[in-house]
Design a protein around this motif. Structure first.
Motif, PDB file in Angstrom:
ATOM      1  N   GLU A   1      47.198  68.733   0.148  1.00 12.92           N
ATOM      2  CA  GLU A   1      46.996  70.163   0.821  1.00 12.92           C
ATOM      3  C   GLU A   1      46.378  70.234   2.192  1.00 12.92           C
ATOM      4  O   GLU A   1      46.960  70.760   3.028  1.00 12.92           O
ATOM      5  N   GLU A   2      45.295  69.343   1.936  1.00 14.89           N
ATOM      6  CA  GLU A   2      44.482  69.560   3.379  1.00 14.89           C
ATOM      7  C   GLU A   2      45.396  68.696   4.341  1.00 14.89           C
ATOM      8  O   GLU A   2      45.147  68.862   5.688  1.00 14.89           O
TER       9      GLU A   2
ATOM     10  N   ARG B 150      34.763  61.722  -0.933  1.00 12.61           N
ATOM     11  CA  ARG B 150      35.113  63.097  -0.923  1.00 12.61           C
ATOM     12  C   ARG B 150      34.187  63.574  -2.030  1.00 12.61           C
ATOM     13  O   ARG B 150      34.048  63.031  -3.237  1.00 12.61           O
TER      14      ARG B 150
ATOM     15  N   ALA C 182      46.853  70.156   8.052  1.00 12.38           N
ATOM     16  CA  ALA C 182      46.355  69.680   9.294  1.00 12.38           C
ATOM     17  C   ALA C 182      47.446  69.157  10.219  1.00 12.38           C
ATOM     18  O   ALA C 182      47.198  69.088  11.529  1.00 12.38           O
TER      19      ALA C 182
ATOM     20  N   SER D 135      43.596  67.043  -1.522  1.00 12.23           N
ATOM     21  CA  SER D 135      43.629  65.973  -0.286  1.00 12.23           C
ATOM     22  C   SER D 135      45.163  66.164   0.379  1.00 12.23           C
ATOM     23  O   SER D 135      45.048  66.075   1.671  1.00 12.23           O
TER      24      SER D 135
END
Length: 357
Positions: free
Chosen positions: A209-210, A338, A214, A207
């Motif tokens: 890293e995402e 998730r 973004a 989460s």
């Protein structure tokens, strides 16, 4: 998953073989899994907020002052004012489509996914539901409904990665209160803290890293913000503070980051006591004064986004950083429903069901 608003359907119950004709009907034996979260008001008006806050702040695990000292202050002063400010905070994040708090929406979604995963593993042998420590659906109503469905073994799972007396312990306490009133108690297990479960850490790291990927530019520092507790709790043996510090260290190692890239802080201070620190709202301002223009915040102590993340972090803490000179603030949502988070929770449940399924 059981519809928490529907009455129990006893059509699958049956008369026990060899029992007298007047013996009560019983349901086939099943295993129950109950996930528990903190709670939510039923609405944002004054009286709904007051009922919720009264239940929450009267809990001895949350505020352990003597009643003679605490209750007059709570009933006459705090509960005459705080429902207004808390109601305003909830209105800012309220799920107006479903007329409920985001915590209730997310916990229901998590439970449905867990139910699907457990059905794939165990068929209809396992019944899955959720409850709240404060508010609805109540712990008592869910456990009683599970027993009526034939669950003679129940796994109780407080959705708090780190153990704390005001969260995990009080959720268990409430379940035990129901057990104390039952004529026929089910066998009962509670799930321990899972902050160091590899699958949980993998989901948490993914989460982050995402969130970084973004962002238009990478944040300079990640603040791991945990709900705070009085420092006295640490001194009296509550492991929460230590488990939070370890969570940050394990997350840093999972990400392969240097020490200064991630810091630990604590939010939501309440009352005059000294709390564990540093305080998130003050620390993010200090980061801005040190020249950091872009930070990210993640909340590893929360399994679902709620007023402490969607309102406190995204508004109060963000504003503190920007007012002190920060320019960009990135909030990384809780793991919520998730798929990798659900897989991690399923791994914990499968282990704790060992010998039952």
């Amino acid at each position: 998953m059981t519809d928490v608003n529907a009455p129990h359907d006893s059509s699958d119950s049956r008369h026990p073989e060899h029992a007298p004709a007047d013996h009560p009907r019983v349901s086939p034996r099943k295993v129950g899994v109950v996930v528990a979260n903190l709670g939510t008001p039923d609405a944002t008006d004054y009286w709904s907020m007051r009922r919720y806050l009264n239940e929450f702040l009267s809990d001895k695990r949350v505020v352990d002052y003597p009643d003679w000292k605490w209750q007059p202050l709570l009933q006459l002063i705090i509960l005459s004012r705080r429902p207004f400010s808390s109601g305003e905070a909830y209105r800012g994040i309220w799920n107006t489509e479903k007329n409920e708090s985001p915590l209730l929406t997310i916990t229901r979604d998590q439970t449905r996914k867990l139910a699907d995963g457990l059905e794939a593993l165990y068929g209809d042998q396992v019944v899955v539901d959720f409850c709240m420590r404060y508010g609805n659906p109540s712990t008592d109503s869910v456990l009683r409904r599970m027993q009526a469905q034939g669950c003679d073994r129940i796994l109780f799972f407080p959705l708090y990665p780190q153990y704390a007396s005001p969260t995990t312990a009080t959720a268990n306490d409430q379940a035990f209160r129901t057990l104390m009133k039952l004529k026929w108690q089910p066998a009962f297990r509670t799930v321990p803290a899972y902050f160091d479960e590899p699958a949980y850490l993998d989901a948490l790291a993914a989460s982050v890293e995402e969130g970084y990927a973004a962002a238009e530019t990478p944040p300079e520092v990640l603040v791991a913000s945990y709900h705070g507790v009085p420092k006295r709790y640490l001194m009296e043996g509550d492991p929460y503070h230590c488990q939070c510090q370890k969570t940050t260290r394990l997350l840093k190692e999972r990400l392969g980051w240097r020490d200064e890239a991630i810091v630990t802080a604590f939010q939501s201070k309440f009352g005059p006591e000294e709390w564990v620190g540093p305080a998130t709202v003050e620390h993010v301002a200090e980061l801005a004064r040190r020249g950091h223009k872009h930070i990210a915040v993640v909340s590893p102590a929360f399994s679902a986004d709620c007023v402490e993340t969607l309102e406190e972090i995204e508004e109060e803490i963000k504003e503190s950083f920007l007012a002190a000179g920060g320019e960009r603030f990135t909030y990384i949502p809780c793991l919520n429903d998730r798929d990798d988070h659900i897989a991690a929770l399923l791994a914990v449940i499968r282990r704790e069901l060992s010998g039952w399924c």
